[in-house]
Design a protein around this motif. Structure first.
Motif, short mmCIF file in Angstrom:
data_model
loop_
_atom_site.label_atom_id
_atom_site.label_comp_id
_atom_site.label_asym_id
_atom_site.label_seq_id
_atom_site.Cartn_x
_atom_site.Cartn_y
_atom_site.Cartn_z
N LYS A 198 35.01 31.61 38.75
CA LYS A 198 36.33 32.23 38.52
C LYS A 198 36.18 33.74 38.43
O LYS A 198 36.99 34.49 38.98
CB LYS A 198 36.95 31.69 37.22
N ARG A 199 35.14 34.20 37.76
CA ARG A 199 34.93 35.66 37.64
C ARG A 199 34.67 36.25 39.03
O ARG A 199 35.18 37.32 39.37
CB ARG A 199 33.75 35.97 36.72
N ALA A 200 33.89 35.53 39.84
CA ALA A 200 33.58 36.05 41.18
C ALA A 200 34.83 36.13 42.05
O ALA A 200 34.96 37.02 42.89
CB ALA A 200 32.52 35.16 41.85
N LEU A 201 35.76 35.21 41.83
CA LEU A 201 36.96 35.19 42.66
C LEU A 201 38.05 36.14 42.15
O LEU A 201 38.99 36.46 42.88
CB LEU A 201 37.54 33.76 42.71
N ALA A 202 37.90 36.57 40.89
CA ALA A 202 38.98 37.37 40.27
C ALA A 202 39.13 38.72 40.96
O ALA A 202 38.17 39.29 41.46
CB ALA A 202 38.68 37.57 38.80
#
Ligand SMILES: N[C@@H](CCC(=O)N[C@@H](CS)C(=O)NCC(=O)O)C(=O)O
Length: 202
Positions: A198-202
């Motif tokens: 999720k952090r990578a996609l944010a």
């Protein structure tokens, strides 16, 4: 300090996920591939291949996703991102990553940039059709032969999962028949619920 040269929606997502999963401290530099930033003198000075990902380290720049992923796994062993103490499992992970880098991704190439494969504009539609067919063959191999489940290596999450995730978006993007890839899509859902992803996609 690590610096990852990355473009959202590209294969460099795998390296970004790996850094997030590792809890690494790093700087993210976005290279806009649509705008052609990979071909600017500034970026070519970082990676003369004109491709992302590139990872700048204090010992120099690394390129090629499988190499970057292995570097991250070995640099942050406590994160457990690869079975580093099990030669057979590690080879299986590297084998999967090599398949993505050397078979699946090149199969997609003529779909995205047919002009690199033929100067004949009339040939481009045929190249794109064939590329789609080849992508389906390779995804089919992953679906039926290579993905143990729930993760690529079975019960252990590894960097192969982030790498597969970076490519499973192709199913939607290319309008492929989702009923042909239930295992890959299930894996996609499981992977995108991880906090690091999720952090990578944010
Ligand atoms: N073999 C390289 C492939 C890298 C690659 O092709 N990256 C694409 C994005 S997925 C790129 O930078 N494309 C820009 C271009 O083709 O001009 C790897 O595995 O890292």
């Amino acid at each position: 300090m690590l610096r990852l040269f990355h473009c959202p929606g590209s294969c460099s997502l795998a390296s970004l996920i790996a850094l997030e999963e590792a809890g690494a401290s790093f700087e993210k530099v976005v290279v806009n591939l649509v705008a052609g930033e990979q071909n600017t003198p500034e970026f070519l000075a970082v990676n003369p291949k004109g491709r992302v990902p590139a990872l700048a380290t204090d010992r120099g720049v690394l390129t090629e996703s499988p190499a970057i992923l292995t570097f991250i796994a070995q640099s942050f062993p406590e994160a457990g991102l690869a079975p580093l103490d099990d030669p057979f499992s590690l080879a299986r992970m590297n084998s999967f990553n090599a398949f993505i880098a050397s078979s699946l991704q090149p199969a997609f190439g003529p779909f995205g940039r047919p002009q690199r494969y033929s100067d004949e504009v009339a040939a481009h539609d045929g190249l794109k059709r064939k590329a789609l067919e080849n992508v389906c063959v390779h995804l089919g191999l992953i679906e039926h032969e290579l993905l143990d489940g729930p993760w690529v290596l079975g019960n252990q999450f590894s960097l192969a999962d982030g790498y597969l995730f970076a490519f499973s978006a192709l199913i939607g993007r290319l309008n492929l028949d989702p009923t042909q890839y239930p295992g890959i899509l299930e894996h996609k859902g499981r992977t995108e619920s991880r906090p690091a992803v999720k952090r990578a996609l944010a």
